[in-house]
Design an enzyme around this catalytic site. Sequence first.
Site, PDB file in Angstrom:
ATOM      1  N   CYS A 279      56.041  22.732  85.723  1.00 56.08           N
ATOM      2  CA  CYS A 279      55.235  23.401  86.764  1.00 56.08           C
ATOM      3  C   CYS A 279      55.602  24.868  86.996  1.00 56.08           C
ATOM      4  O   CYS A 279      54.766  25.750  86.796  1.00 56.08           O
ATOM      5  CB  CYS A 279      55.349  22.631  88.064  1.00 56.08           C
ATOM      6  SG  CYS A 279      54.824  20.928  87.881  1.00 56.08           S
ATOM      7  N   LYS A 282      54.984  27.535  84.149  1.00 56.18           N
ATOM      8  CA  LYS A 282      53.547  27.624  83.849  1.00 56.18           C
ATOM      9  C   LYS A 282      52.780  28.207  85.043  1.00 56.18           C
ATOM     10  O   LYS A 282      51.921  29.076  84.881  1.00 56.18           O
ATOM     11  CB  LYS A 282      53.055  26.213  83.528  1.00 56.18           C
ATOM     12  CG  LYS A 282      51.564  26.016  83.496  1.00 56.18           C
ATOM     13  CD  LYS A 282      51.208  24.596  83.099  1.00 56.18           C
ATOM     14  CE  LYS A 282      51.254  23.652  84.273  1.00 56.18           C
ATOM     15  NZ  LYS A 282      50.054  23.317  84.960  1.00 56.18           N
TER      16      LYS A 282
HETATM   17  C1  UGA Z   1      57.711  21.561  91.703  1.00 56.79           C
HETATM   18  C2  UGA Z   1      57.508  21.740  93.216  1.00 56.79           C
HETATM   19  O1  UGA Z   1      58.772  21.626  93.891  1.00 56.79           O
HETATM   20  C3  UGA Z   1      56.555  20.661  93.768  1.00 56.79           C
HETATM   21  O2  UGA Z   1      56.306  20.891  95.144  1.00 56.79           O
HETATM   22  C4  UGA Z   1      55.234  20.740  92.982  1.00 56.79           C
HETATM   23  O3  UGA Z   1      54.321  19.729  93.401  1.00 56.79           O
HETATM   24  C5  UGA Z   1      55.510  20.557  91.503  1.00 56.79           C
HETATM   25  O4  UGA Z   1      56.435  21.585  91.053  1.00 56.79           O
HETATM   26  C6  UGA Z   1      54.184  20.678  90.779  1.00 56.79           C
HETATM   27  O5  UGA Z   1      53.571  21.735  90.829  1.00 56.79           O
HETATM   28  O6  UGA Z   1      53.670  19.660  90.267  1.00 56.79           O
HETATM   29  P1  UGA Z   1      59.233  19.945  90.168  1.00 56.79           P
HETATM   30  O7  UGA Z   1      58.771  20.781  89.019  1.00 56.79           O
HETATM   31  O8  UGA Z   1      59.215  18.463  90.058  1.00 56.79           O
HETATM   32  O9  UGA Z   1      58.348  20.297  91.492  1.00 56.79           O
HETATM   33  O10 UGA Z   1      60.744  20.325  90.438  1.00 56.79           O
HETATM   34  P2  UGA Z   1      61.607  21.098  91.544  1.00 56.79           P
HETATM   35  O11 UGA Z   1      62.417  20.131  92.293  1.00 56.79           O
HETATM   36  O12 UGA Z   1      60.780  22.020  92.319  1.00 56.79           O
HETATM   37  O13 UGA Z   1      62.604  21.923  90.586  1.00 56.79           O
HETATM   38  C7  UGA Z   1      62.104  22.861  89.642  1.00 56.79           C
HETATM   39  C8  UGA Z   1      63.240  23.553  88.923  1.00 56.79           C
HETATM   40  O14 UGA Z   1      63.931  24.424  89.804  1.00 56.79           O
HETATM   41  C9  UGA Z   1      64.301  22.620  88.324  1.00 56.79           C
HETATM   42  O15 UGA Z   1      64.637  23.081  87.037  1.00 56.79           O
HETATM   43  C10 UGA Z   1      65.482  22.755  89.271  1.00 56.79           C
HETATM   44  O16 UGA Z   1      66.714  22.526  88.653  1.00 56.79           O
HETATM   45  C11 UGA Z   1      65.337  24.215  89.708  1.00 56.79           C
HETATM   46  N1  UGA Z   1      65.935  24.513  91.030  1.00 56.79           N
HETATM   47  C12 UGA Z   1      65.431  23.950  92.160  1.00 56.79           C
HETATM   48  C13 UGA Z   1      66.986  25.412  91.110  1.00 56.79           C
HETATM   49  O17 UGA Z   1      67.452  25.962  90.083  1.00 56.79           O
HETATM   50  N2  UGA Z   1      67.509  25.716  92.343  1.00 56.79           N
HETATM   51  C14 UGA Z   1      67.026  25.155  93.488  1.00 56.79           C
HETATM   52  O18 UGA Z   1      67.553  25.480  94.587  1.00 56.79           O
HETATM   53  C15 UGA Z   1      65.971  24.247  93.390  1.00 56.79           C
END
Ligand code: UGA
Length: 477
Positions: A279, A282
């Site tokens: 997500c 992209k």
């Molecule tokens: C993300 C959004 O959080 C959701 O709200 C959204 O619905 C989704 O994309 C989507 O568009 O479908 P997701 O991709 O499952 O969800 O994962 P996240 O928990 O947001 O993490 C994304 C990335 O950021 C991961 O690689 C994680 O390790 C990283 N991250 C997250 C960090 O490096 N630091 C943080 O503090 C939080």
Amino acid sequence: MHIAVVGSGYVGLVAGACFADLGHDVILVDNDERKLAALKDGQVPIHENFLPELLNRHRGHRLEFSADLQEAVRASSAIFIAVGTPPTDRGDADLSYVESVAREITGAINGYKVIVEKSTVPVYTSEWIRRIILRNGADPESFDVASNPEFLREGTAVTDFLFPDRILIGCNHPRCCAVVREIYLPLTSGSYYQRTDAIPQPDRATIPPPIIVTSTKSAELIKHASNAFLAMKISFINAVATICESVGADVTQVCHGIGTDTRIGPRFLNPGIGYGGSCFPKDVMAFRAVARECGYDFRLLDEVTRINEDQRERFLRKVRSALWTLRGKHLGVLGLAFKGGTDDIRESPAILIVQALLQEGCKITAYDPAAMERTQEIMASGLKFANSAYEAAHGADALLILTEWEEFANLDLHRLQQELKYPILIDGRNLYDPEVMAAHGFTYYSVGRSASHPDGVPAALKAELKQAALKNGANKA
Ligand code: UGA
């Protein structure tokens, strides 16, 4: 209500299973016959808590799987489009799957239908869906198009869906809005949460969730802007972490100081090796492309992406500076998934780092609680897999933590130290306290904090930890 969900990917499958749990009759449509056969057979294609339970509960009763889109449309009042919107070479979203679904829906409209766009799409997509359906001959009174973006995260998808922060409905007509509202009524009225068989409530749930009604364009923009903002928050803290490292400040303390300002908040401020997944990378690019189309040069988003990519390069430099030369070095790697709690490796920064290290001639033994099978499918030879974190560490010149799995934050440090050839740990997710690691004999590198070494540990802390270890009979941090 009778609902069709088109596309049984992450969002479609979870939405379909959850709608069934809310009491609706759902047909999940996909054109991948093998996937359908597997779903009918009881297999669950993604690693997601509570999803197997929901599929078992409703399969064959409230939840059917079908390849016949038109039949599903005829049987349903609401049709959710949850097909993929992959990036094109230019960075914008490829909407051809959405368009072909819209075209196919047209021929099956046999009464008033609400077509709901659920995939993450650029602004104007709902308008285009409407235009395509009209162009193919539908009566304008026989359908409406709504936008209902999904905010679930992988790893907590079912809980996020059923206990959302908000439900967003973008619609331009009250009759259409009423249909989408009715679908979510068990959540917004709170009745779902009173059921004894409801999925357990997570921490921090807002019950009942608020409903936000906007125009379709605003809803589409809210989803893109939310993901871009979250990605920006991560890049911001990663940039701050870089400054912390060069001046000798501690990013954990800085995050605490920033995050206690209620306007900023403490969440999503974890520095690391950058964001990944299907997500954020992209959607940041797609939102950038939307802005460009509208005549606005949203350069801030280029910078968000650049910082994110730099973060991996920075980590690789840290590995090189800890080990000097890399050719022939044996590294243990903990984590391959793009984040903890999922087996998804799409755009995983962990995989990109592993690939770069293999190219530099390292020998790698990796362990991930869920993502090894998927990694095996895409990785060329050269990468070995282990059955546990300790096996991955065995005989290694250094251990790297690349994914924030909870399991990796609770390792037996004494055992880990014994397994390694040299007790060097390079933590891309800041799962440990540098002082505790040094006291356990590690040379420990993390993100946005100074490296710690066993010789730098105050004697008092060493004695305290030894005492605690003796008392507990364990040496966990
Ligand atoms: C993300 C959004 O959080 C959701 O709200 C959204 O619905 C989704 O994309 C989507 O568009 O479908 P997701 O991709 O499952 O969800 O994962 P996240 O928990 O947001 O993490 C994304 C990335 O950021 C991961 O690689 C994680 O390790 C990283 N991250 C997250 C960090 O490096 N630091 C943080 O503090 C939080």
